[in-house]
Motif scaffolding. Structure first.
Motif, PDB file in Angstrom:
ATOM      1  N   ASP A   1       1.216  -1.210  -0.207  1.00  0.00           N
ATOM      2  CA  ASP A   1      -0.402  -0.368  -0.254  1.00  0.00           C
ATOM      3  C   ASP A   1       0.853   1.365  -0.032  1.00  0.00           C
ATOM      4  O   ASP A   1       1.830   1.645   0.787  1.00  0.00           O
ATOM      5  N   TYR A   2       0.580   2.781  -1.079  1.00  0.00           N
ATOM      6  CA  TYR A   2       1.416   3.377  -1.388  1.00  0.00           C
ATOM      7  C   TYR A   2       0.469   4.179  -0.877  1.00  0.00           C
ATOM      8  O   TYR A   2       1.649   5.537  -1.210  1.00  0.00           O
ATOM      9  N   ARG A   3      -0.234   4.543  -0.155  1.00  0.00           N
ATOM     10  CA  ARG A   3      -1.379   5.837   0.439  1.00  0.00           C
ATOM     11  C   ARG A   3      -0.279   6.791   1.625  1.00  0.00           C
ATOM     12  O   ARG A   3       0.364   6.316   1.978  1.00  0.00           O
ATOM     13  N   GLY A   4      -0.274   7.980   0.909  1.00  0.00           N
ATOM     14  CA  GLY A   4       0.670   9.439   1.152  1.00  0.00           C
ATOM     15  C   GLY A   4       2.171   9.410   1.020  1.00  0.00           C
ATOM     16  O   GLY A   4       2.746   9.950   1.066  1.00  0.00           O
TER      17      GLY A   4
ATOM     18  N   GLY B   1      -7.244  -1.062  -1.641  1.00  0.00           N
ATOM     19  CA  GLY B   1      -7.036  -0.228  -1.403  1.00  0.00           C
ATOM     20  C   GLY B   1      -5.912   0.534  -2.479  1.00  0.00           C
ATOM     21  O   GLY B   1      -5.358   0.176  -3.726  1.00  0.00           O
ATOM     22  N   PRO B   2      -4.673   1.675  -2.315  1.00  0.00           N
ATOM     23  CA  PRO B   2      -3.649   2.133  -3.122  1.00  0.00           C
ATOM     24  C   PRO B   2      -2.597   1.118  -2.888  1.00  0.00           C
ATOM     25  O   PRO B   2      -1.795   0.622  -2.242  1.00  0.00           O
ATOM     26  N   THR B   3      -2.541  -0.031  -4.933  1.00  0.00           N
ATOM     27  CA  THR B   3      -1.342  -0.866  -4.673  1.00  0.00           C
ATOM     28  C   THR B   3      -0.595  -0.468  -5.313  1.00  0.00           C
ATOM     29  O   THR B   3      -0.348   0.246  -6.634  1.00  0.00           O
TER      30      THR B   3
ATOM     31  N   THR C   1       4.731   5.722   5.330  1.00  0.00           N
ATOM     32  CA  THR C   1       2.829   5.529   4.377  1.00  0.00           C
ATOM     33  C   THR C   1       3.043   4.331   3.576  1.00  0.00           C
ATOM     34  O   THR C   1       2.640   3.469   2.905  1.00  0.00           O
TER      35      THR C   1
END
Length: 197
Positions: free
Chosen positions: A33-36, A82-84, A109
């Motif tokens: 997950d690379y969110r942020g 989610g952001p992948t 993050t």
């Protein structure tokens, strides 16, 4: 309306095929997950992974899920939420995983979700353990060190022995010139003795 749906459908099909084509070039996949994360951080991570012959790709979960299913890679759907981003590799996936976990220390993050490595699905805890296994290059270096260690020690011992012998030889060679005149004197005396008779 039907025309629009056909265009959307063909665009989706093309995107899935493109994802399959990309994934087909690799055998191991690590999902995160690379969110942020900032663009700069993602670029830096890509660079570090390239150094390990790995690639980082931002994916659309639905397309990636279908692509993996079509490739008979099952049980990774949970990691496609989610952001992948997917780190893809053909060798030393443990080193690739280590890069991700090390990077996450400075960029918290980034969160590794799991992986598909050597045809097995690994959760985050298992892939983290796997990341601690030495890579092939590291193992070779360790092996060479183990092989070279005794050889180096033997060479040092032989060198020390040779230097010691040389020092001893140099010390015994020094008095030799003084002994030489005494040796020369002895034959002279014996030469004179018969003349006296």
């Amino acid at each position: 309306m039907a025309m629009m749906a056909k265009k959307v459908q063909s665009a989706k099909t093309a995107a899935i095929e493109e994802a399959k084509k990309t994934f087909a070039e690799y055998k191991d996949f690590i999902f995160a997950d690379y969110r942020g994360m900032t663009v700069e951080q993602i670029s830096n991570l890509r660079k570090k992974l390239r150094e390990q012959n790995a690639v980082l790709k931002v994916v659309k979960n639905n397309f990636a899920r279908i692509a993996f299913e079509d490739m008979k890679i099952d049980n990774v759907a949970d990691y496609l939420k989610g952001p992948t981003v997917v780190a893809m590799s053909n060798e030393e996936s443990n080193v690739v995983a280590k890069v991700l976990f090390d990077f996450a220390k400075d960029a918290p993050t980034l969160s590794v979700k799991g992986a598909f490595v050597d045809k097995a699905v690994l959760d985050a805890a298992k892939i983290e353990e796997y990341s601690k296994v030495p890579g092939k290059k590291e193992l070779i270096a360790m092996l060479m060190s183990a092989i070279n260690g005794p050889a180096r020690q033997l060479a040092a011992t032989i060198k020390a022995y040779a230097e010691k012998k040389e020092a001893e030889g140099g010390a015994s060679a020094a008095p030799a010139p003084e002994a030489a005149p005494a040796a020369e004197a002895a034959p002279a005396e014996s030469a004179e003795a018969p003349a006296a008779e």
